[in-house]
Design a protein around this motif. Structure first.
Motif, PDB file in Angstrom:
ATOM      1  N   PHE A   1       5.758  11.043   6.169  1.00  0.00           N
ATOM      2  CA  PHE A   1       5.810   9.399   6.326  1.00  0.00           C
ATOM      3  C   PHE A   1       7.037   8.616   5.940  1.00  0.00           C
ATOM      4  O   PHE A   1       7.177   7.823   5.775  1.00  0.00           O
ATOM      5  CB  PHE A   1       4.430   8.282   5.447  1.00  0.00           C
ATOM      6  CG  PHE A   1       3.272   9.325   6.200  1.00  0.00           C
ATOM      7  CD1 PHE A   1       3.208   7.994   6.820  1.00  0.00           C
ATOM      8  CD2 PHE A   1       2.190  10.156   5.417  1.00  0.00           C
ATOM      9  CE1 PHE A   1       1.136   8.313   7.399  1.00  0.00           C
ATOM     10  CE2 PHE A   1       1.158  10.224   6.267  1.00  0.00           C
ATOM     11  CZ  PHE A   1       1.090   9.144   6.741  1.00  0.00           C
ATOM     12  N   GLU A   2       8.242   9.739   5.460  1.00  0.00           N
ATOM     13  CA  GLU A   2       9.504   9.364   5.065  1.00  0.00           C
ATOM     14  C   GLU A   2      10.271   8.573   5.867  1.00  0.00           C
ATOM     15  O   GLU A   2      10.608   7.539   5.465  1.00  0.00           O
ATOM     16  CB  GLU A   2      10.161  10.484   5.033  1.00  0.00           C
ATOM     17  CG  GLU A   2      10.031  12.032   4.177  1.00  0.00           C
ATOM     18  CD  GLU A   2      10.825  12.760   4.109  1.00  0.00           C
ATOM     19  OE1 GLU A   2      11.767  13.155   5.337  1.00  0.00           O
ATOM     20  OE2 GLU A   2      10.500  14.198   3.301  1.00  0.00           O
ATOM     21  N   TRP A   3       9.620   8.643   7.148  1.00  0.00           N
ATOM     22  CA  TRP A   3      10.564   7.912   8.195  1.00  0.00           C
ATOM     23  C   TRP A   3      10.174   5.714   7.470  1.00  0.00           C
ATOM     24  O   TRP A   3      11.350   5.251   7.834  1.00  0.00           O
ATOM     25  CB  TRP A   3      10.267   7.402   9.443  1.00  0.00           C
ATOM     26  CG  TRP A   3      11.111   6.641  10.201  1.00  0.00           C
ATOM     27  CD1 TRP A   3      11.636   6.715  11.397  1.00  0.00           C
ATOM     28  CD2 TRP A   3      10.272   4.901  11.272  1.00  0.00           C
ATOM     29  NE1 TRP A   3      12.813   5.622  11.849  1.00  0.00           N
ATOM     30  CE2 TRP A   3      11.705   5.118  11.637  1.00  0.00           C
ATOM     31  CE3 TRP A   3       9.361   4.619  10.783  1.00  0.00           C
ATOM     32  CZ2 TRP A   3      10.983   3.878  12.723  1.00  0.00           C
ATOM     33  CZ3 TRP A   3       7.807   3.936  10.861  1.00  0.00           C
ATOM     34  CH2 TRP A   3       9.862   2.940  12.252  1.00  0.00           C
ATOM     35  N   PHE A   4       9.031   5.641   6.877  1.00  0.00           N
ATOM     36  CA  PHE A   4       8.594   4.612   6.516  1.00  0.00           C
ATOM     37  C   PHE A   4       9.122   4.272   5.494  1.00  0.00           C
ATOM     38  O   PHE A   4       9.243   3.255   5.271  1.00  0.00           O
ATOM     39  CB  PHE A   4       7.227   3.955   6.390  1.00  0.00           C
ATOM     40  CG  PHE A   4       6.534   4.316   7.552  1.00  0.00           C
ATOM     41  CD1 PHE A   4       6.348   3.032   8.354  1.00  0.00           C
ATOM     42  CD2 PHE A   4       5.898   5.336   8.674  1.00  0.00           C
ATOM     43  CE1 PHE A   4       5.822   3.304   9.437  1.00  0.00           C
ATOM     44  CE2 PHE A   4       5.488   6.094   9.085  1.00  0.00           C
ATOM     45  CZ  PHE A   4       4.914   4.473  10.723  1.00  0.00           C
TER      46      PHE A   4
ATOM     47  N   GLU B   1      15.138  -0.415   5.907  1.00  0.00           N
ATOM     48  CA  GLU B   1      14.791  -0.799   6.359  1.00  0.00           C
ATOM     49  C   GLU B   1      13.163  -0.273   6.033  1.00  0.00           C
ATOM     50  O   GLU B   1      12.075  -0.638   6.838  1.00  0.00           O
ATOM     51  CB  GLU B   1      15.114  -0.365   7.797  1.00  0.00           C
ATOM     52  CG  GLU B   1      16.512  -0.477   8.249  1.00  0.00           C
ATOM     53  CD  GLU B   1      16.918  -0.711  10.099  1.00  0.00           C
ATOM     54  OE1 GLU B   1      15.767   0.653   9.804  1.00  0.00           O
ATOM     55  OE2 GLU B   1      17.815  -1.187  10.841  1.00  0.00           O
ATOM     56  N   GLY B   2      13.284   0.380   5.042  1.00  0.00           N
ATOM     57  CA  GLY B   2      11.675   0.638   5.320  1.00  0.00           C
ATOM     58  C   GLY B   2      10.045  -0.235   4.723  1.00  0.00           C
ATOM     59  O   GLY B   2       9.649  -0.460   5.077  1.00  0.00           O
TER      60      GLY B   2
ATOM     61  N   CYS C   1       7.167  -0.767   7.911  1.00  0.00           N
ATOM     62  CA  CYS C   1       6.179  -0.935   6.812  1.00  0.00           C
ATOM     63  C   CYS C   1       5.281  -2.037   7.864  1.00  0.00           C
ATOM     64  O   CYS C   1       4.110  -2.086   8.290  1.00  0.00           O
ATOM     65  CB  CYS C   1       5.918  -0.529   6.141  1.00  0.00           C
ATOM     66  SG  CYS C   1       6.029   1.021   4.502  1.00  0.00           S
ATOM     67  N   ALA C   2       5.797  -2.948   7.907  1.00  0.00           N
ATOM     68  CA  ALA C   2       5.691  -4.593   8.705  1.00  0.00           C
ATOM     69  C   ALA C   2       5.570  -3.910   9.502  1.00  0.00           C
ATOM     70  O   ALA C   2       4.276  -4.585   9.956  1.00  0.00           O
ATOM     71  CB  ALA C   2       6.231  -5.705   8.354  1.00  0.00           C
ATOM     72  N   CYS C   3       5.721  -3.776  10.910  1.00  0.00           N
ATOM     73  CA  CYS C   3       5.471  -3.179  11.775  1.00  0.00           C
ATOM     74  C   CYS C   3       4.804  -2.618  12.040  1.00  0.00           C
ATOM     75  O   CYS C   3       4.341  -2.392  13.039  1.00  0.00           O
ATOM     76  CB  CYS C   3       7.259  -1.989  12.057  1.00  0.00           C
ATOM     77  SG  CYS C   3       7.036  -1.752  14.163  1.00  0.00           S
ATOM     78  N   ALA C   4       3.964  -0.964  11.302  1.00  0.00           N
ATOM     79  CA  ALA C   4       3.254  -0.311  11.115  1.00  0.00           C
ATOM     80  C   ALA C   4       1.918  -1.127  11.066  1.00  0.00           C
ATOM     81  O   ALA C   4       0.932  -1.292  11.901  1.00  0.00           O
ATOM     82  CB  ALA C   4       2.841   0.550  10.345  1.00  0.00           C
ATOM     83  N   TRP C   5       1.914  -2.634  10.076  1.00  0.00           N
ATOM     84  CA  TRP C   5       0.643  -3.711  10.034  1.00  0.00           C
ATOM     85  C   TRP C   5       0.514  -3.649  11.539  1.00  0.00           C
ATOM     86  O   TRP C   5      -0.835  -4.694  11.899  1.00  0.00           O
ATOM     87  CB  TRP C   5       1.118  -4.180   9.387  1.00  0.00           C
ATOM     88  CG  TRP C   5      -0.173  -5.047   8.862  1.00  0.00           C
ATOM     89  CD1 TRP C   5      -0.082  -6.763   8.947  1.00  0.00           C
ATOM     90  CD2 TRP C   5      -1.117  -5.027   8.428  1.00  0.00           C
ATOM     91  NE1 TRP C   5      -1.355  -6.998   9.059  1.00  0.00           N
ATOM     92  CE2 TRP C   5      -2.378  -6.719   8.223  1.00  0.00           C
ATOM     93  CE3 TRP C   5      -2.057  -4.166   7.805  1.00  0.00           C
ATOM     94  CZ2 TRP C   5      -3.447  -6.686   8.056  1.00  0.00           C
ATOM     95  CZ3 TRP C   5      -3.538  -3.984   7.603  1.00  0.00           C
ATOM     96  CH2 TRP C   5      -4.074  -5.001   8.040  1.00  0.00           C
TER      97      TRP C   5
END
Length: 280
Positions: free
Chosen positions: A157-160, A165-166, A170-174
């Motif tokens: 999950f390092e990319w997040f 831009e993390g 994370c908002a994009c993941a949601w």
């Protein structure tokens, strides 16, 4: 509540136990031990609260026979502090451990014990668990190793966790999870940061391949969004083209040192302006 609080003046419980200093872990264990084994009529809201020691003292003054057993029962119940130092005051670790500790001990603390939470909550469950010290030590060490193995997987999950831009990732993941909501039955509040993302996947219990596929889909969504931001006057279009035509497209791109989209754009714009090939 601090583990040790030697600076406080002696109180009724100190006198009864003939103690020189206070130990919050021991006090919580004693409250629970008396509540469970001696039917002490304690108010659960006093456990780990300001009045906990007073409540214990009142009971022990009436039931002094219980005093003689406390030292022995404590030695039989409490593993060394050193074995618990790896348990942190951390919400993610707490949630991950709570389910496992509860399952291993098959024990739940009294309802309304609202002051007992976090690290103290976990340790209290372990302390009052009716098992041999050897078994407790073994299970606690097994949990420690399992937690370290689990944390090592955070690299997926390092990319997040990108500093710049993390939060947006994370908002994009949601956003992606909301559209494919198979996993959302257990959560109704948005993921807003890296820690919340990790906690979400902690509880998702996905296989490695399934988790990897989800992360890749989220990354694809992020890349499309970034492309839209960089090209506000353009929109992605997916079409089926014969393999032979794709080969011709690549030849044109190589010949003119252009990318596929640039070739297509120029061909369409040229045809729209000249109307040579389609107007027949």
């Amino acid at each position: 509540m601090a583990v040790n609080d030697n600076v406080k003046s002696a109180d009724a419980l100190s006198e009864l136990l003939e103690e020189k200093g206070r130990n919050a872990r021991r006090d919580i264990w004693l409250w629970l031990h008396l509540y469970m084994t001696q039917n002490a009529p304690f108010d659960p809201r006093t456990c780990s609260g300001e009045t906990m020691r007073d409540e214990i003292a009142v009971f022990l003054k009436r039931k002094k026979y219980a005093l003689h057993r406390i030292a022995r029962e404590k030695d039989r119940s409490l593993i060394p502090d050193e074995s618990l130092t790896w348990i942190e005051e951390d919400e993610r670790q707490y949630q991950w451990l709570l389910e496992r500790v509860t399952k291993i001990t098959d024990f739940r603390l009294p309802r309304r014990a609202v002051h007992l939470k976090g690290r103290e909550h976990l340790i209290a469950i372990i302390d009052v668990w009716n098992a041999d010290l050897e078994e407790k030590l073994y299970e606690v060490e097994s949990l420690r190793k399992e937690w370290l193995r689990h944390k090592a997987k955070d690299s997926a999950f390092e990319w997040f966790g990108d500093k710049k831009e993390g939060t947006k990732r994370c908002a994009c993941a949601w956003e992606w999870l909301e559209k494919d909501n198979r996993l959302l039955s257990r959560r109704d509040t948005p993921i807003t940061n890296y820690k919340e993302l990790l906690m979400f996947f902690d509880g998702a219990r996905l296989g490695r391949n399934e988790q990897k596929a989800i992360i890749n889909e989220i990354k694809k969504r992020w890349n499309r969004k970034q492309l839209d931001v960089r090209n506000p006057d353009k929109k992605q279009l997916n079409v089926m083209i014969p393999i032979a035509v794709i080969a011709q497209l690549d030849e044109l791109a190589a010949k003119h040192k252009l990318k596929r989209p640039q070739v297509i754009e120029r061909l369409i714009t040229g045809e729209f302006q000249a109307g040579i090939h389609l107007d027949y």
